[in-house]
Design a protein around this motif. Structure first.
Motif, PDB file in Angstrom:
ATOM      1  N   ALA A  90      -1.012  17.241  -3.719  1.00 41.53           N
ATOM      2  CA  ALA A  90      -1.533  15.966  -4.225  1.00 41.53           C
ATOM      3  C   ALA A  90      -2.418  15.314  -3.171  1.00 41.53           C
ATOM      4  N   ASP A  91      -1.984  15.447  -1.915  1.00 41.53           N
ATOM      5  CA  ASP A  91      -2.732  14.826  -0.833  1.00 41.53           C
ATOM      6  C   ASP A  91      -4.078  15.512  -0.612  1.00 41.53           C
ATOM      7  N   VAL A  92      -4.082  16.836  -0.674  1.00 42.67           N
ATOM      8  CA  VAL A  92      -5.346  17.561  -0.533  1.00 42.67           C
ATOM      9  C   VAL A  92      -6.255  17.209  -1.705  1.00 42.67           C
ATOM     10  N   GLY A  93      -5.653  17.052  -2.890  1.00 43.63           N
ATOM     11  CA  GLY A  93      -6.429  16.642  -4.061  1.00 43.63           C
ATOM     12  C   GLY A  93      -7.130  15.327  -3.826  1.00 43.63           C
ATOM     13  N   LEU A  94      -6.428  14.426  -3.184  1.00 40.73           N
ATOM     14  CA  LEU A  94      -6.999  13.113  -2.866  1.00 40.73           C
ATOM     15  C   LEU A  94      -8.177  13.248  -1.905  1.00 40.73           C
ATOM     16  N   ALA A  95      -7.969  14.046  -0.857  1.00 40.17           N
ATOM     17  CA  ALA A  95      -9.039  14.248   0.131  1.00 40.17           C
ATOM     18  C   ALA A  95     -10.262  14.866  -0.542  1.00 40.17           C
ATOM     19  N   MET A  96      -9.993  15.807  -1.468  1.00 35.88           N
ATOM     20  CA  MET A  96     -11.082  16.459  -2.201  1.00 35.88           C
ATOM     21  C   MET A  96     -11.883  15.450  -3.007  1.00 35.88           C
ATOM     22  N   GLN A  97     -11.159  14.592  -3.704  1.00 32.13           N
ATOM     23  CA  GLN A  97     -11.845  13.639  -4.575  1.00 32.13           C
ATOM     24  C   GLN A  97     -12.718  12.684  -3.771  1.00 32.13           C
ATOM     25  N   ARG A  98     -12.194  12.269  -2.624  1.00 40.47           N
ATOM     26  CA  ARG A  98     -12.992  11.392  -1.758  1.00 40.47           C
ATOM     27  C   ARG A  98     -14.251  12.111  -1.281  1.00 40.47           C
ATOM     28  N   LEU A 146       0.799  -1.223   0.000  1.00 39.56           N
ATOM     29  CA  LEU A 146       0.000   0.000   0.000  1.00 39.56           C
ATOM     30  C   LEU A 146       0.827   1.265   0.000  1.00 39.56           C
ATOM     31  N   THR A 147       1.773   1.320   0.956  1.00 37.24           N
ATOM     32  CA  THR A 147       2.570   2.524   1.112  1.00 37.24           C
ATOM     33  C   THR A 147       3.386   2.796  -0.139  1.00 37.24           C
ATOM     34  N   GLY A 148       3.967   1.745  -0.683  1.00 35.78           N
ATOM     35  CA  GLY A 148       4.762   1.887  -1.895  1.00 35.78           C
ATOM     36  C   GLY A 148       3.925   2.429  -3.038  1.00 35.78           C
ATOM     37  N   ARG A 149       2.737   1.879  -3.179  1.00 44.35           N
ATOM     38  CA  ARG A 149       1.868   2.316  -4.271  1.00 44.35           C
ATOM     39  C   ARG A 149       1.461   3.770  -4.104  1.00 44.35           C
ATOM     40  N   MET A 150       1.062   4.117  -2.870  1.00 42.93           N
ATOM     41  CA  MET A 150       0.672   5.499  -2.586  1.00 42.93           C
ATOM     42  C   MET A 150       1.824   6.443  -2.894  1.00 42.93           C
ATOM     43  N   SER A 151       3.014   6.094  -2.395  1.00 44.25           N
ATOM     44  CA  SER A 151       4.175   6.959  -2.574  1.00 44.25           C
ATOM     45  C   SER A 151       4.493   7.135  -4.047  1.00 44.25           C
ATOM     46  N   THR A 152       4.448   6.036  -4.795  1.00 48.42           N
ATOM     47  CA  THR A 152       4.766   6.097  -6.217  1.00 48.42           C
ATOM     48  C   THR A 152       3.799   7.022  -6.951  1.00 48.42           C
ATOM     49  N   VAL A 153       2.531   6.860  -6.646  1.00 48.21           N
ATOM     50  CA  VAL A 153       1.520   7.667  -7.336  1.00 48.21           C
ATOM     51  C   VAL A 153       1.698   9.146  -7.011  1.00 48.21           C
ATOM     52  N   VAL A 154       1.895   9.455  -5.724  1.00 49.97           N
ATOM     53  CA  VAL A 154       2.046  10.856  -5.333  1.00 49.97           C
ATOM     54  C   VAL A 154       3.307  11.450  -5.960  1.00 49.97           C
ATOM     55  N   LYS A 179       2.845  12.357  -9.525  1.00 51.76           N
ATOM     56  CA  LYS A 179       2.084  13.604  -9.693  1.00 51.76           C
ATOM     57  C   LYS A 179       2.990  14.808  -9.477  1.00 51.76           C
ATOM     58  N   VAL A 180       3.812  14.723  -8.449  1.00 51.52           N
ATOM     59  CA  VAL A 180       4.669  15.855  -8.108  1.00 51.52           C
ATOM     60  C   VAL A 180       5.690  16.093  -9.217  1.00 51.52           C
ATOM     61  N   SER A 181       6.303  15.031  -9.725  1.00 51.49           N
ATOM     62  CA  SER A 181       7.335  15.254 -10.737  1.00 51.49           C
ATOM     63  C   SER A 181       6.717  15.741 -12.048  1.00 51.49           C
ATOM     64  N   LYS A 182       5.485  15.334 -12.287  1.00 53.25           N
ATOM     65  CA  LYS A 182       4.781  15.830 -13.466  1.00 53.25           C
ATOM     66  C   LYS A 182       4.623  17.355 -13.363  1.00 53.25           C
ATOM     67  N   LEU A 183       4.329  17.778 -12.146  1.00 52.96           N
ATOM     68  CA  LEU A 183       4.170  19.212 -11.891  1.00 52.96           C
ATOM     69  C   LEU A 183       5.480  19.956 -12.139  1.00 52.96           C
ATOM     70  N   LEU A 184       6.568  19.371 -11.639  1.00 53.70           N
ATOM     71  CA  LEU A 184       7.867  20.054 -11.720  1.00 53.70           C
ATOM     72  C   LEU A 184       8.472  20.003 -13.121  1.00 53.70           C
ATOM     73  N   ASP A 185       8.166  18.945 -13.869  1.00 51.39           N
ATOM     74  CA  ASP A 185       8.765  18.777 -15.189  1.00 51.39           C
ATOM     75  C   ASP A 185       8.290  19.803 -16.206  1.00 51.39           C
ATOM     76  N   ARG A 223      17.188  23.666  -4.934  1.00 56.02           N
ATOM     77  CA  ARG A 223      16.416  24.105  -3.745  1.00 56.02           C
ATOM     78  C   ARG A 223      14.927  24.207  -4.069  1.00 56.02           C
ATOM     79  N   ILE A 224      14.651  24.693  -5.257  1.00 53.12           N
ATOM     80  CA  ILE A 224      13.249  24.821  -5.667  1.00 53.12           C
ATOM     81  C   ILE A 224      12.598  23.445  -5.732  1.00 53.12           C
ATOM     82  N   SER A 225      13.337  22.507  -6.307  1.00 58.83           N
ATOM     83  CA  SER A 225      12.792  21.149  -6.400  1.00 58.83           C
ATOM     84  C   SER A 225      12.458  20.608  -5.025  1.00 58.83           C
ATOM     85  N   GLU A 226      13.351  20.824  -4.079  1.00 62.54           N
ATOM     86  CA  GLU A 226      13.104  20.340  -2.713  1.00 62.54           C
ATOM     87  C   GLU A 226      11.851  20.964  -2.123  1.00 62.54           C
TER      88      GLU A 226
END
Lengths: 258, 92
Positions: A165-173, A4-12, A15-21, A152-155
């Motif tokens: 991403a997490d708030v997005g998840l809460a919103m969707q639920r 579970l944790t691995g899957r959640m982490s991978t998905v999040v 999303k984040v790297s898509k944003l930064l790319d 630094r920006i990436s961090e």
């Protein structure tokens, strides 16, 4: 860590790297990230407003159903007192349906309140992270070379991006749950529109369809029990005066095709 | 290490807690894989409770990325089995 944790982490993280790319140079990354964050915060506010609206709608239905329960109970008592057992039974069947709907609405209002609270908490957290990002962004601009700034920006953006991403998840639920409740609210409204909780004395012989549906919906033993209790309380043990009420079995909706 | 409970907070846990965290998570995965709902709430509750009790909450104005992200505490058995396999729960 798998599962579970691995899957959640991978998905999040995806999303984040898509944003930064999406942005190439540091200044653009900063502006783009910040703009996205502010947009997301607006979406959260809108989501909270939607939940509040849905909750108000359910609460209005609750109070109208409460009135119906009182009204139908009074009518049942009056019918028992007048010795019109069929009419009393019909009123109690409707009351039974209204009460079942009330219980279900109550559960849903509580659930929506829970969602509202969660989203409000999420909004506060996201707001704090965005504010921290805004401050950090100024520091990065002032203190670092382009190459260092990118790191630094990436961090910083990864931290705030994860929160987004997490708030997005809460919103969707919350939206999913609200949708379910909206469907439920529509169903209750249909019952009301069909005259299920209307004044019984206003019913003509054409309404037999509703009565048939009500019989299927309401639990017969509960209605029998309540009717017996009511008769005991009122003490009107006499036989119902025949011919006074249109009996359901004697008046099928003639010529009415459904 | 930093662990996020989705929909809640981020927590700082000692690196030594990783093994126990892994154990608790494997227990949840085992329940999900078995296909039966029995014991899911208990197993998942134990995992969440471990993070809450062992971890130190991270301030809201800190911009840390998590090492591990746990699904929301109110995760249902069906969600654990289905939706977390894809991108279902996290919007773009």
């Amino acid at each position: 860590m798998a599962g579970l944790t691995g899957r959640m982490s991978t998905v999040v993280k995806a999303k984040v790297s898509k944003l930064l790319d999406r942005a190439e140079d540091p200044a653009e990354t900063l502006d783009y990230s910040y703009q996205k964050q502010v947009e997301q915060l607006q979406n959260v506010k809108k989501g909270i407003a939607d939940v509040v609206t849905a909750k108000k709608r359910l609460q209005m239905q609750e109070s109208s159903l409460q009135q119906s329960v009182v009204k139908l109970d009074t009518q049942a008592r009056q019918a028992v007192a007048a010795g019109q057992e069929d009419l009393a039974r019909a009123a109690l069947e409707r009351k039974n349906v209204a009460q079942t709907e009330l219980q279900s609405l109550d559960t849903q209002v509580t659930e929506l309140e829970d969602q509202q609270q969660k989203l409000t908490d999420s909004e506060q957290k996201l707001r704090a992270k965005i504010e921290a990002f805004r401050t950090k962004k100024e520091v990065i601009k002032a203190q670092y070379s382009a190459a260092e700034a990118q790191v630094r920006i990436s961090e910083a953006a990864t931290g705030v991006g994860e929160q987004m991403a997490d708030v997005g998840l809460a919103m969707q639920r919350a939206v999913d749950k609200t949708e379910n409740m909206r469907a439920r609210a529509d169903a209750v409204q249909e019952l009301e529109a069909a005259g299920t909780f209307d004044d019984l004395t206003a019913l003509g012989p054409g309404e037999d369809d509703i009565d048939k549906q009500l019989k299927q919906l309401s639990s017969q033993p509960a209605v029998d029990d309540e009717l017996a209790k009511m008769k005991g309380e009122i003490g009107a043990g006499g036989a119902p005066a025949a011919g006074q009420i249109p009996s359901q079995s004697q008046t099928p909706a003639e010529g009415k095709q459904t | 290490m930093i662990v996020r409970i989705s929909g809640e907070d981020q927590y700082e846990l000692a690196d030594a807690d990783a093994a126990r965290l892994n154990e608790l998570e494997n227990a949840v995965v085992a329940v999900v894989d078995s296909g039966g709902e029995d014991g899911f709430d208990e197993a998942y509750g134990a995992l969440i409770e471990f993070v809450r009790s062992q971890g130190k909450p991270i301030a809201e104005d800190e911009l840390e990325a998590s090492d591990h992200i746990l699904p929301p505490p109110d995760l249902t058995f069906a969600e654990a089995g289905a939706e977390f396999t894809g991108e279902g729960l996290i919007p773009d």
